[in-house]
Design a protein around this motif. Structure first.
Motif, PDB file in Angstrom:
ATOM      1  N   ARG A 120       0.847  -1.200   0.000  1.00 35.50           N
ATOM      2  CA  ARG A 120       0.000   0.000   0.000  1.00 35.50           C
ATOM      3  C   ARG A 120       0.873   1.237   0.000  1.00 35.50           C
ATOM      4  NH1 ARG A 120      -1.559   3.761   3.765  1.00 35.50           N
ATOM      5  NH2 ARG A 120      -3.596   4.768   3.415  1.00 35.50           N
ATOM      6  N   VAL A 121       0.511   2.211  -0.840  1.00 35.50           N
ATOM      7  CA  VAL A 121       1.137   3.537  -0.855  1.00 35.50           C
ATOM      8  C   VAL A 121       0.033   4.554  -0.618  1.00 35.50           C
ATOM      9  CG1 VAL A 121       2.461   5.223  -2.173  1.00 35.50           C
ATOM     10  CG2 VAL A 121       2.905   2.770  -2.485  1.00 35.50           C
ATOM     11  N   GLY A 122       0.147   5.342   0.440  1.00 36.71           N
ATOM     12  CA  GLY A 122      -0.894   6.305   0.773  1.00 36.71           C
ATOM     13  C   GLY A 122      -0.334   7.679   1.076  1.00 36.71           C
ATOM     14  N   MET A 123      -1.125   8.701   0.801  1.00 41.87           N
ATOM     15  CA  MET A 123      -0.734  10.062   1.125  1.00 41.87           C
ATOM     16  C   MET A 123      -0.987  10.321   2.603  1.00 41.87           C
ATOM     17  SD  MET A 123       0.494  11.100  -1.643  1.00 41.87           S
ATOM     18  CE  MET A 123       0.834  12.779  -1.105  1.00 41.87           C
ATOM     19  N   GLY A 124       0.013  10.870   3.283  1.00 43.09           N
ATOM     20  CA  GLY A 124      -0.119  11.213   4.691  1.00 43.09           C
ATOM     21  C   GLY A 124      -0.379  12.697   4.866  1.00 43.09           C
ATOM     22  N   ARG A 125       0.198  13.259   5.899  1.00 42.22           N
ATOM     23  CA  ARG A 125      -0.029  14.676   6.193  1.00 42.22           C
ATOM     24  C   ARG A 125       0.653  15.561   5.151  1.00 42.22           C
ATOM     25  NH1 ARG A 125       4.500  16.253   5.617  1.00 42.22           N
ATOM     26  NH2 ARG A 125       6.284  15.872   6.970  1.00 42.22           N
ATOM     27  N   ASP A 126       0.102  16.755   4.993  1.00 45.82           N
ATOM     28  CA  ASP A 126       0.657  17.735   4.057  1.00 45.82           C
ATOM     29  C   ASP A 126       0.765  19.066   4.784  1.00 45.82           C
ATOM     30  OD1 ASP A 126       1.485  19.196   1.887  1.00 45.82           O
ATOM     31  OD2 ASP A 126      -0.452  19.189   0.871  1.00 45.82           O
ATOM     32  N   LEU A 127       1.969  19.641   4.822  1.00 48.64           N
ATOM     33  CA  LEU A 127       2.202  20.941   5.443  1.00 48.64           C
ATOM     34  C   LEU A 127       2.386  21.984   4.345  1.00 48.64           C
ATOM     35  CD1 LEU A 127       4.859  19.827   8.091  1.00 48.64           C
ATOM     36  CD2 LEU A 127       2.408  20.166   8.476  1.00 48.64           C
ATOM     37  N   TYR A 128       1.724  23.116   4.520  1.00 49.70           N
ATOM     38  CA  TYR A 128       1.844  24.198   3.542  1.00 49.70           C
ATOM     39  C   TYR A 128       2.010  25.521   4.272  1.00 49.70           C
ATOM     40  CZ  TYR A 128       0.355  27.906   0.364  1.00 49.70           C
ATOM     41  OH  TYR A 128       0.285  29.071  -0.345  1.00 49.70           O
ATOM     42  N   VAL A 129       2.902  26.378   3.756  1.00 49.09           N
ATOM     43  CA  VAL A 129       3.030  27.743   4.253  1.00 49.09           C
ATOM     44  C   VAL A 129       3.265  28.642   3.047  1.00 49.09           C
ATOM     45  CG1 VAL A 129       5.516  27.488   4.680  1.00 49.09           C
ATOM     46  CG2 VAL A 129       4.238  29.290   5.854  1.00 49.09           C
ATOM     47  N   GLY A 130       2.537  29.748   2.989  1.00 46.14           N
ATOM     48  CA  GLY A 130       2.663  30.607   1.816  1.00 46.14           C
ATOM     49  C   GLY A 130       1.976  31.942   2.006  1.00 46.14           C
ATOM     50  N   ALA A 131       1.808  32.638   0.896  1.00 48.00           N
ATOM     51  CA  ALA A 131       1.191  33.970   0.889  1.00 48.00           C
ATOM     52  C   ALA A 131       0.091  34.001  -0.159  1.00 48.00           C
ATOM     53  CB  ALA A 131       2.238  35.037   0.574  1.00 48.00           C
ATOM     54  N   ARG A 132      -0.783  34.981  -0.032  1.00 46.22           N
ATOM     55  CA  ARG A 132      -1.829  35.154  -1.035  1.00 46.22           C
ATOM     56  C   ARG A 132      -2.097  36.633  -1.259  1.00 46.22           C
ATOM     57  NH1 ARG A 132      -7.913  33.649   1.026  1.00 46.22           N
ATOM     58  NH2 ARG A 132      -8.150  35.285   2.603  1.00 46.22           N
ATOM     59  N   VAL A 133      -2.609  36.929  -2.448  1.00 47.44           N
ATOM     60  CA  VAL A 133      -2.981  38.291  -2.837  1.00 47.44           C
ATOM     61  C   VAL A 133      -4.421  38.243  -3.324  1.00 47.44           C
ATOM     62  CG1 VAL A 133      -2.508  40.232  -4.362  1.00 47.44           C
ATOM     63  CG2 VAL A 133      -0.620  38.849  -3.488  1.00 47.44           C
ATOM     64  N   GLY A 134      -5.259  39.093  -2.767  1.00 47.68           N
ATOM     65  CA  GLY A 134      -6.665  39.095  -3.121  1.00 47.68           C
ATOM     66  C   GLY A 134      -7.111  40.391  -3.773  1.00 47.68           C
ATOM     67  N   PHE A 135      -8.191  40.270  -4.541  1.00 42.56           N
ATOM     68  CA  PHE A 135      -8.758  41.412  -5.257  1.00 42.56           C
ATOM     69  C   PHE A 135     -10.266  41.432  -4.994  1.00 42.56           C
ATOM     70  CE2 PHE A 135      -5.211  39.535  -7.515  1.00 42.56           C
ATOM     71  CZ  PHE A 135      -4.340  40.608  -7.642  1.00 42.56           C
ATOM     72  N   PRO A 136     -10.748  42.325  -4.111  1.00 40.32           N
ATOM     73  CA  PRO A 136     -12.185  42.379  -3.821  1.00 40.32           C
ATOM     74  C   PRO A 136     -13.000  42.681  -5.082  1.00 40.32           C
ATOM     75  CG  PRO A 136     -10.939  43.583  -2.159  1.00 40.32           C
ATOM     76  CD  PRO A 136      -9.977  43.240  -3.256  1.00 40.32           C
ATOM     77  N   LEU A 137     -14.006  41.844  -5.326  1.00 37.97           N
ATOM     78  CA  LEU A 137     -14.909  42.054  -6.453  1.00 37.97           C
ATOM     79  C   LEU A 137     -16.096  42.916  -6.053  1.00 37.97           C
ATOM     80  CD1 LEU A 137     -14.910  38.398  -7.844  1.00 37.97           C
ATOM     81  CD2 LEU A 137     -13.404  40.297  -8.480  1.00 37.97           C
ATOM     82  N   ASN A 138     -16.464  42.836  -4.789  1.00 39.97           N
ATOM     83  CA  ASN A 138     -17.509  43.666  -4.197  1.00 39.97           C
ATOM     84  C   ASN A 138     -17.288  43.622  -2.684  1.00 39.97           C
ATOM     85  OD1 ASN A 138     -18.939  41.309  -3.117  1.00 39.97           O
ATOM     86  ND2 ASN A 138     -19.578  40.920  -5.231  1.00 39.97           N
ATOM     87  N   PRO A 139     -18.114  44.275  -1.882  1.00 44.54           N
ATOM     88  CA  PRO A 139     -17.843  44.315  -0.438  1.00 44.54           C
ATOM     89  C   PRO A 139     -17.827  42.960   0.264  1.00 44.54           C
ATOM     90  CG  PRO A 139     -19.337  46.081  -1.047  1.00 44.54           C
ATOM     91  CD  PRO A 139     -19.190  45.215  -2.262  1.00 44.54           C
ATOM     92  N   THR A 140     -18.362  41.906  -0.347  1.00 44.56           N
ATOM     93  CA  THR A 140     -18.423  40.606   0.334  1.00 44.56           C
ATOM     94  C   THR A 140     -17.705  39.481  -0.405  1.00 44.56           C
ATOM     95  OG1 THR A 140     -20.550  40.100  -0.725  1.00 44.56           O
ATOM     96  CG2 THR A 140     -20.621  41.175   1.444  1.00 44.56           C
ATOM     97  N   THR A 141     -17.179  39.731  -1.579  1.00 41.57           N
ATOM     98  CA  THR A 141     -16.561  38.659  -2.368  1.00 41.57           C
ATOM     99  C   THR A 141     -15.173  39.076  -2.841  1.00 41.57           C
ATOM    100  OG1 THR A 141     -18.744  37.974  -3.162  1.00 41.57           O
ATOM    101  CG2 THR A 141     -16.830  37.112  -4.352  1.00 41.57           C
ATOM    102  N   MET A 142     -14.231  38.147  -2.735  1.00 44.37           N
ATOM    103  CA  MET A 142     -12.852  38.414  -3.126  1.00 44.37           C
ATOM    104  C   MET A 142     -12.313  37.257  -3.966  1.00 44.37           C
ATOM    105  SD  MET A 142      -9.466  38.894  -0.650  1.00 44.37           S
ATOM    106  CE  MET A 142      -9.694  37.307   0.160  1.00 44.37           C
ATOM    107  N   ALA A 143     -11.618  37.592  -5.047  1.00 46.00           N
ATOM    108  CA  ALA A 143     -10.852  36.612  -5.818  1.00 46.00           C
ATOM    109  C   ALA A 143      -9.400  36.707  -5.359  1.00 46.00           C
ATOM    110  CB  ALA A 143     -10.959  36.906  -7.311  1.00 46.00           C
ATOM    111  N   TYR A 144      -8.712  35.562  -5.304  1.00 46.89           N
ATOM    112  CA  TYR A 144      -7.342  35.603  -4.816  1.00 46.89           C
ATOM    113  C   TYR A 144      -6.478  34.553  -5.510  1.00 46.89           C
ATOM    114  CZ  TYR A 144      -8.756  31.563  -1.999  1.00 46.89           C
ATOM    115  OH  TYR A 144      -9.221  30.335  -1.584  1.00 46.89           O
ATOM    116  N   ALA A 145      -5.173  34.797  -5.459  1.00 45.41           N
ATOM    117  CA  ALA A 145      -4.164  33.847  -5.930  1.00 45.41           C
ATOM    118  C   ALA A 145      -3.200  33.599  -4.786  1.00 45.41           C
ATOM    119  CB  ALA A 145      -3.432  34.406  -7.148  1.00 45.41           C
ATOM    120  N   LYS A 146      -2.591  32.409  -4.757  1.00 42.18           N
ATOM    121  CA  LYS A 146      -1.717  32.049  -3.640  1.00 42.18           C
ATOM    122  C   LYS A 146      -0.525  31.260  -4.135  1.00 42.18           C
ATOM    123  CE  LYS A 146      -3.193  28.639  -1.003  1.00 42.18           C
ATOM    124  NZ  LYS A 146      -4.084  27.927  -0.063  1.00 42.18           N
ATOM    125  N   GLY A 147       0.505  31.179  -3.303  1.00 46.39           N
ATOM    126  CA  GLY A 147       1.678  30.392  -3.642  1.00 46.39           C
ATOM    127  C   GLY A 147       2.555  30.208  -2.429  1.00 46.39           C
ATOM    128  N   GLY A 148       3.310  29.088  -2.419  1.00 44.88           N
ATOM    129  CA  GLY A 148       4.194  28.847  -1.293  1.00 44.88           C
ATOM    130  C   GLY A 148       4.834  27.477  -1.329  1.00 44.88           C
TER     131      GLY A 148
END
Length: 200
Positions: A94-122
């Protein structure tokens, strides 16, 4: 009574700018969230897929029409592959995926007062766990995969401090660090997740 009324009016006047600032920057602050969705790992012609689940913590700051932030995430996955009679009759691998650690940054662009589109990387570090069984003997091992992650998504507020999001992310792993040796790999991971979070 007059003193109380004047004090209340003064307090309201002083609080108004602060409330206006919060309303004008709804994507600012500490946040925690839970995520879950589809997980698929491809290494050459081999594909392993399953269900990814976990949580994240982050902090965002809204600067006019731009949101910048940092985040960390810990997830697990049910993705695995199983092979019988690999070396000899009756064995199981058996080969299985275990835990995954992620650390990074993101940049968002508000589309209106309650919704935001964003991109991330790390940076992402995923664990692959192996188990070989033959008869009553079981051998376990694992390797840690180093790589990078890119992603994009939409975040939508559904309350004063609650939000939901949908996100696609792509990870590429170029190095595997095993218990015996390290070696180069070229594995791609695709995930499509939904999340629910709170902002403080």
């Amino acid at each position: 009574m007059r003193t109380l009324i004047l004090a209340a009016l003064a307090a309201g006047t002083l609080a108004t700018p602060a409330l206006a600032q919060t309303a004008g920057a709804p994507f600012t602050g500490l946040r925690i969230e839970g995520v879950a969705g589809y997980d698929a790992l491809r290494d050459g012609h081999d594909k392993t897929d399953g269900f990814v689940y976990g949580g994240a913590v982050g902090y965002d700051v809204q600067l006019n029409n731009l949101v910048v932030g940092a985040e960390g995430e810990l997830t697990g996955s049910t993705a695995d592959t199983r092979t019988n009679n690999l070396i000899t009759s009756g064995d199981r691998f058996r080969v299985g995926m275990g835990r995954d650690l992620y650390v990074g940054a993101r940049v968002g662009f508000p589309l209106n007062p309650t919704t935001m589109a964003y991109a991330k990387g790390g940076y992402t570090n995923a664990r692959v766990e192996t188990r070989y069984d033959i008869g009553t003997t079981s051998t376990r091992d694992h390797s840690d995969l180093d790589g990078f992650r890119l992603g994009a998504g939409l975040e939508h507020q559904i309350g004063a401090s609650t939000y939901i999001k949908g996100e696609y992310r792509y990870s590429n792993y170029g190095r595997a660090n095993g218990s015996v040796s390290s070696y180069d790999i070229d594995a791609d991971r695709h995930q499509l997740v939904a999340g629910v979070g709170m902002r403080f």
